[in-house]
Design an enzyme around this catalytic site. Structure first.
Site, mmCIF file in Angstrom:
data_model
loop_
_atom_site.group_PDB
_atom_site.id
_atom_site.type_symbol
_atom_site.label_atom_id
_atom_site.label_comp_id
_atom_site.label_asym_id
_atom_site.label_seq_id
_atom_site.Cartn_x
_atom_site.Cartn_y
_atom_site.Cartn_z
ATOM 1 N N TYR A 11 0.812 -1.217 0.000
ATOM 2 C CA TYR A 11 0.000 0.000 0.000
ATOM 3 C C TYR A 11 0.846 1.268 0.000
ATOM 4 C CZ TYR A 11 -3.949 -3.085 1.138
ATOM 5 O OH TYR A 11 -4.899 -4.068 1.121
ATOM 6 N N LYS A 58 3.455 -15.575 3.062
ATOM 7 C CA LYS A 58 3.384 -16.376 1.833
ATOM 8 C C LYS A 58 4.825 -16.729 1.474
ATOM 9 C CE LYS A 58 1.017 -18.041 -1.685
ATOM 10 N NZ LYS A 58 0.163 -19.234 -1.539
ATOM 11 N N ASP A 97 -2.988 -18.357 2.476
ATOM 12 C CA ASP A 97 -4.147 -19.053 1.894
ATOM 13 C C ASP A 97 -4.731 -20.056 2.877
ATOM 14 O OD1 ASP A 97 -1.623 -20.082 1.488
ATOM 15 O OD2 ASP A 97 -1.998 -20.896 -0.503
ATOM 16 N N ASP A 135 -5.297 -6.714 6.032
ATOM 17 C CA ASP A 135 -6.498 -6.013 5.577
ATOM 18 C C ASP A 135 -7.572 -7.040 5.224
ATOM 19 O OD1 ASP A 135 -8.209 -4.107 4.638
ATOM 20 O OD2 ASP A 135 -7.010 -3.508 2.916
ATOM 21 N N ASP A 160 -10.991 -8.531 7.759
ATOM 22 C CA ASP A 160 -12.382 -8.417 7.298
ATOM 23 C C ASP A 160 -13.038 -9.795 7.290
ATOM 24 O OD1 ASP A 160 -12.112 -5.690 6.916
ATOM 25 O OD2 ASP A 160 -13.120 -5.720 4.968
#
Ligand code: NAD
Length: 370
Positions: free
Chosen positions: A141, A191, A223, A247, A251
């Site tokens: 970001y 990851k 994942d 992020d 959620d």
């Protein structure tokens, strides 16, 4: 205690839920004999409309000179076609950077009184209690270059995932410290089978873990983490992960409670005031209808009382009032059952305030007899 709180309602439902949180803060101040000076500033679309920028200098100054910041939400379709550098979300990214907000702390607590709105079965989700710690100032970001280019005759695009090791260290250390006050387990999500940045993240987590022999560290690929969160959420205590993974996962974790409108967060600073905000956005689909759930915002204010001001009893009183109102069956539309009549944003805040006052009355009576 006397504190100055910067209130940045932002856009959409941010404005409505902020009012609810201020109602509760005023009640806390009255009950416990504190003074909270609430000072208001614009951010996001509201600031673009008035000042042509999503984070005006005076808003930033207001925050820097306050003891804590309470933010509603930013964004909405009105500003979706603005050029990238003046989008409402840029205001959010800038305030994080300027205030040095390096860790976003998102507790995910399951409320059995509203278990019927969780899409997960009660036996899967009952007892889940975790905190997601998301790195907030690095990663995709913020990395540069982040732009569209034209290469070899083709329209192309690049975003950059960049971290300094010290940025990884401080957020992982925060997660370990937090775990020492909870169940003593850190799940570091990455990851590492694909990304070099994740391999450095994993190594750093191993190094920090040596400083905390009483905390158990496990690594999980992002994942798999996405799957485990809904398959077996009780296994988690503290999850720590980089900006974009955090992020998305936080959620997803909100599903456990049944609504985005239930989840608060704190963004911890290295140098100045910390910032508290619900995890949801400006919810344009329900903005202006007095239907938003103010609980995430009210619980964010409770986190502020505890973490920035050390007002533990006050924070607990607010959290208990929320529990009590939910147990009484009062629900906003997002957590209401089909056929049940939902309460409005204002009514929910007023009921929580009433429960707070009532608890205090009971507390005083008990104190008098003690
Ligand atoms: P959103 O969180 O605003 O809404 C997602 C869904 O959850 C919607 O159906 C909405 O009605 C519901 N919802 C959200 N908060 C609720 C509440 N308090 N009570 C009841 N229901 C609630 O996410 P989105 O629709 O993807 O994004 C809308 C805008 O918000 C976009 O402009 C986005 O960029 C922005 N956004 C801002 C933040 C922030 O300010 N921190 C975070 C996420 C999204």
């Amino acid at each position: 205690m006397e504190k100055r709180i910067a209130i940045l309602p932002g856009d959409g439902v941010g404005k409505e839920v902020s009012k609810g949180a201020v109602t509760i803060l005023q009640a806390v101040a009255e009950l416990f004999g504190h003074k909270f000076h609430c000072v208001y500033g614009e951010i996001g679309g509201a600031a673009i409309d008035e000042y042509g920028t999503p984070l005006p200098e005076h808003t930033l100054e207001l925050c820097k000179t306050s003891d804590a910041v309470l933010l509603g939400a930013v964004g909405g379709p009105k500003w979706d076609r603005m050029p990238g550098h003046i989008r409402p979300e840029k205001g959010l990214l800038k305030i994080r950077k300027e205030l040095g907000l390096y860790a976003n702390v998102r507790p995910v607590q399951y409320y059995s009184s509203i278990s019927d709105v969780s899409p997960l079965r009660k036996e899967v989700v009952e007892g889940a209690d975790m905190v997601v710690v998301r790195e907030l100032t690095g990663g995709l970001y913020f990395g540069k270059p982040s732009e569209r280019t034209f290469q070899k005759g083709e329209a192309s695009v690049v975003d950059t995932l960049f971290y300094q090791k010290k940025e990884i260290e401080r957020v992982i250390r925060y997660a370990f410290e937090l775990a020492t006050t909870r169940k003593g387990k850190v799940t570091s999500v990455d990851k590492a089978n694909v990304l070099e940045s994740s391999r450095m993240w994993r190594e750093t987590a191993e190094e920090i873990a040596r400083e905390y022999p009483d905390v158990r560290l496990e690594h999980m690929l992002v994942d798999n983490a996405a799957m485990q969160l809904i398959k077996n959420p009780r296994q988690f205590d503290v999850i720590v992960t980089e900006n974009m993974f955090g992020d998305i996962l936080s959620d997803e974790a909100s599903v456990l409670t049944g609504s985005l409108g239930m989840l608060p967060s704190a963004s911890v600073s290295t140098k100045g005031p910390s910032l508290y905000e619900p995890i949801h956005g400006s919810a344009p689909d329900i903005a202006g209808t007095n239907a938003a759930n103010p609980i995430a915002m009210i619980l964010s204010a409770a986190m502020m009382l505890r973490m920035s001001f050390g007002l533990l009893e006050e924070a607990e009183a607010v959290e208990n009032a929320v529990k009590q109102v939910l147990e009484s069956g009062s629900r906003t539309r997002d957590i209401a059952l089909l056929g049940n009549f939902p309460v409005t944003t204002e009514q929910m805040a007023d009921e929580i305030k009433a429960a707070l006052l009532d608890n205090e009355a009971i507390f005083n009576i008990m104190g008098a007899y003690a």
